[in-house]
Enzyme design. Structure first.
Site, short mmCIF file in Angstrom:
data_model
loop_
_atom_site.label_atom_id
_atom_site.label_comp_id
_atom_site.label_asym_id
_atom_site.label_seq_id
_atom_site.Cartn_x
_atom_site.Cartn_y
_atom_site.Cartn_z
N ASP A 40 0.87 -1.48 -0.13
CA ASP A 40 0.07 0.07 0.07
C ASP A 40 0.85 1.09 0.03
O ASP A 40 1.59 1.48 0.90
CB ASP A 40 -0.92 0.05 1.11
CG ASP A 40 -1.97 0.86 1.07
OD1 ASP A 40 -2.15 1.72 -0.03
OD2 ASP A 40 -3.09 0.76 2.01
N ASP A 44 -2.53 2.28 -6.14
CA ASP A 44 -1.71 2.50 -5.22
C ASP A 44 -1.61 1.06 -4.13
O ASP A 44 -0.93 1.17 -3.23
CB ASP A 44 -1.72 3.70 -4.49
CG ASP A 44 -2.98 3.78 -3.81
OD1 ASP A 44 -3.98 3.07 -4.11
OD2 ASP A 44 -3.13 4.37 -2.79
N GLU A 45 -2.17 0.01 -4.62
CA GLU A 45 -2.48 -1.11 -3.76
C GLU A 45 -2.40 -2.30 -4.60
O GLU A 45 -2.99 -2.63 -5.48
CB GLU A 45 -3.65 -0.90 -2.91
CG GLU A 45 -3.78 -1.78 -1.99
CD GLU A 45 -5.29 -1.44 -1.22
OE1 GLU A 45 -5.65 -2.22 0.00
OE2 GLU A 45 -5.84 -0.51 -1.35
#
Length: 496
Positions: free
Chosen positions: A11, A105-106
């Site tokens: 993350d 983003d993960e």
């Protein structure tokens, strides 16, 4: 059941805000809020410096401004965020073929499938090297969780924030989960959490103590079974490399309600064009067109129409959306519009006839070529060219040119549209170089001239919004690549 902590969850830390800070030296270490800046805008991401004041994602932007009035408020630059995300996902795919992106983003990664980790020690080493490679390639930080399941890996990465790594050792899972609130578990939202709280269940340990039968009675068979298993730290969900897209859609929320029916129709047409652009960008088409309308009283209406076959034709999508709009009453005003396409496929109805169409086109070209060759035997090239031009325009060549000139000169001289300068977006000045917009209004735009590689904050200057020497610019890479850095980055799991 997997026992080694070889599921990795990455993350990125305050991703959008961190990208903005990395690209703007004057904002490093400062409160930064990214999102819609209009009266109805919401926060997309807040930097950790802004979170100190209580600002968080999904908060109304007006509330964020009251909590942190001195923060920098920026319009998102999704093109840059996607570019940085691709760099990060490339590093993850170097570790394993099984990478499951959840957002820009993960992502989850199955390290065992890639042979980059097989026990706690190798998993920790891989996670540490991955974080270092992310910083080298992007200049950003990410938090890593490592565990034997997706649920636990995500919990671990949350514990690791910001800029850390947490590995959940095998055998410690139930003790770790027991004191956590029930909302920690996937699938427990506000409604389920309230239902459990009314039954006296507030922690994961109390879910396990309640027993499977009680959970089934409270929540139903499927949800009860799943929740009980997760409370015992059992999560068999695999890392899935490709997630099939179910729909493609775009929507806009308007700062002021739209009352004019013509304007609403134009907005729907514009949204249809954007939606088809995304559809084509993904190499997809779809059969069902969906229109979403949120009215002045927050009531939301959804209408859909299914076509005979899949399409990626903007005219078809726009016409279907317009027909759907005809059935919606927008008299009181519209605050949100959206257009989407579902029933996706990787071909269009038109593709079924493409081969036949190409054959017909080739035959027509051959016929035209033969006709021109025959005409060439009867007259010179100048005569042939004049005849063709007259056939197309309906007038001799000189007349056609004169008519075109008169038509062009008859167009009224319209003023060019006023240029918009979104806060935070990149610009370039012919004298001062690269910079970014700090703000604009009243015919003026304020620019700070700096790049991601500037040693110190740049100087600020103000210009007219129509200054011919100022132009929008593409974002610069966050990390300056020198010629000697052109080679590939070492995969995080590779031997040093």
């Amino acid at each position: 059941m997997r026992t080694a902590p070889t599921i990795l969850h990455l993350d990125m830390d305050a991703f959008y805000a961190s990208v903005e800070q990395a690209s703007k030296p004057s904002l490093r270490g400062k409160a930064v809020v990214v999102g819609g800046l209009g009266p109805r805008g919401v926060v997309a991401t807040a930097s950790y410096e802004a979170r100190v004041f209580g600002v968080h994602s999904a908060m109304p932007m007006a509330q964020a401004r009251r909590l942190a009035p001195h923060a920098a408020y920026l319009v998102p630059r999704f093109q840059l965020y996607r570019s940085v995300s691709e760099q990060v996902m490339g590093l993850l795919r170097a570790l394993s073929p099984l990478v499951e992106p959840l957002s820009l983003d993960e992502a989850f990664v199955d390290l065992e499938a890639g042979g980059t980790a097989w026990d706690a020690e190798s998993a920790r080493l891989t996670g540490t090297r991955l974080r270092a490679d992310i910083r080298t390639v992007t200049g950003l930080t990410g938090s890593v969780g490592l565990a034997a399941s997706k649920m636990l890996a995500k919990i671990a990465s949350e514990d690791a924030k910001p800029d850390g790594l947490v590995l959940i050792e095998p055998g410690t899972e139930r003790a770790l989960l027991a004191p956590m609130p029930v909302r920690t578990l996937p699938g427990v939202g506000p409604a389920t959490g309230d239902h459990l709280r009314r039954a006296g269940i507030t922690t994961v340990g109390e879910i396990a103590e309640a027993g499977e039968d009680e959970l089934v009675r409270l929540l139903g068979k499927a949800h009860g079974h799943a929740l009980y298993a997760m409370a015992l730290a059992h999560d068999e969900r695999p890392v899935v490399a490709e997630r099939e897209a179910k729909s493609v859609s775009v929507e806009d929320t308007y700062d002021v309600d739209i009352h004019d029916r013509t304007r609403v129709g134009l907005e729907v047409r514009r949204l249809a064009e954007r939606c088809v652009g995304r559809l084509r960008g993904a190499g997809l088409s779809g059969r069902t067109i969906v229109l979403k309308v949120r009215r002045y009283d927050f009531s939301t209406l959804t209408r859909s129409e299914t076509l005979r076959g899949p399409t990626d034709d903007v005219a078809v999508v726009a016409e279907a959306a317009a027909r759907l709009l005809d059935a919606v009453d927008t008299t009181g005003g519209v605050r949100l519009l959206g257009v989407g396409v579902t029933g996706l496929a990787d071909f269009t109805q038109e593709d079924l006839f493409a081969q036949a169409a190409e054959a017909r086109a080739a035959a027509e070209e051959r016929a035209v070529a033969e006709e021109r060759a025959a005409a060439g035997e009867r007259g010179g090239p100048g005569e042939r060219g004049a005849a063709e031009e007259q056939a197309v325009t309906g007038a001799p060549p000189d007349t056609a040119v004169a008519e075109a000139g008169r038509t062009a000169s008859a167009e009224p001289d319209l003023p060019p549209p006023e240029r918009r300068w979104p806060s935070g977006h990149d610009v370039r000045h012919s004298v001062h170089g690269h910079g970014w917009v700090q703000g604009s209004g009243l015919g003026r735009v304020t620019v700070r001239f700096e790049t991601p590689y500037s040693a110190r904050p740049g100087r600020v200057r103000t210009f007219r919004t129509d200054d011919p020497e100022l132009e929008p610019a593409e974002p610069l890479p966050l990390v300056e690549r020198r010629p000697e850095d052109a080679g590939p980055v070492r995969p995080a799991g590779a031997a040093g």
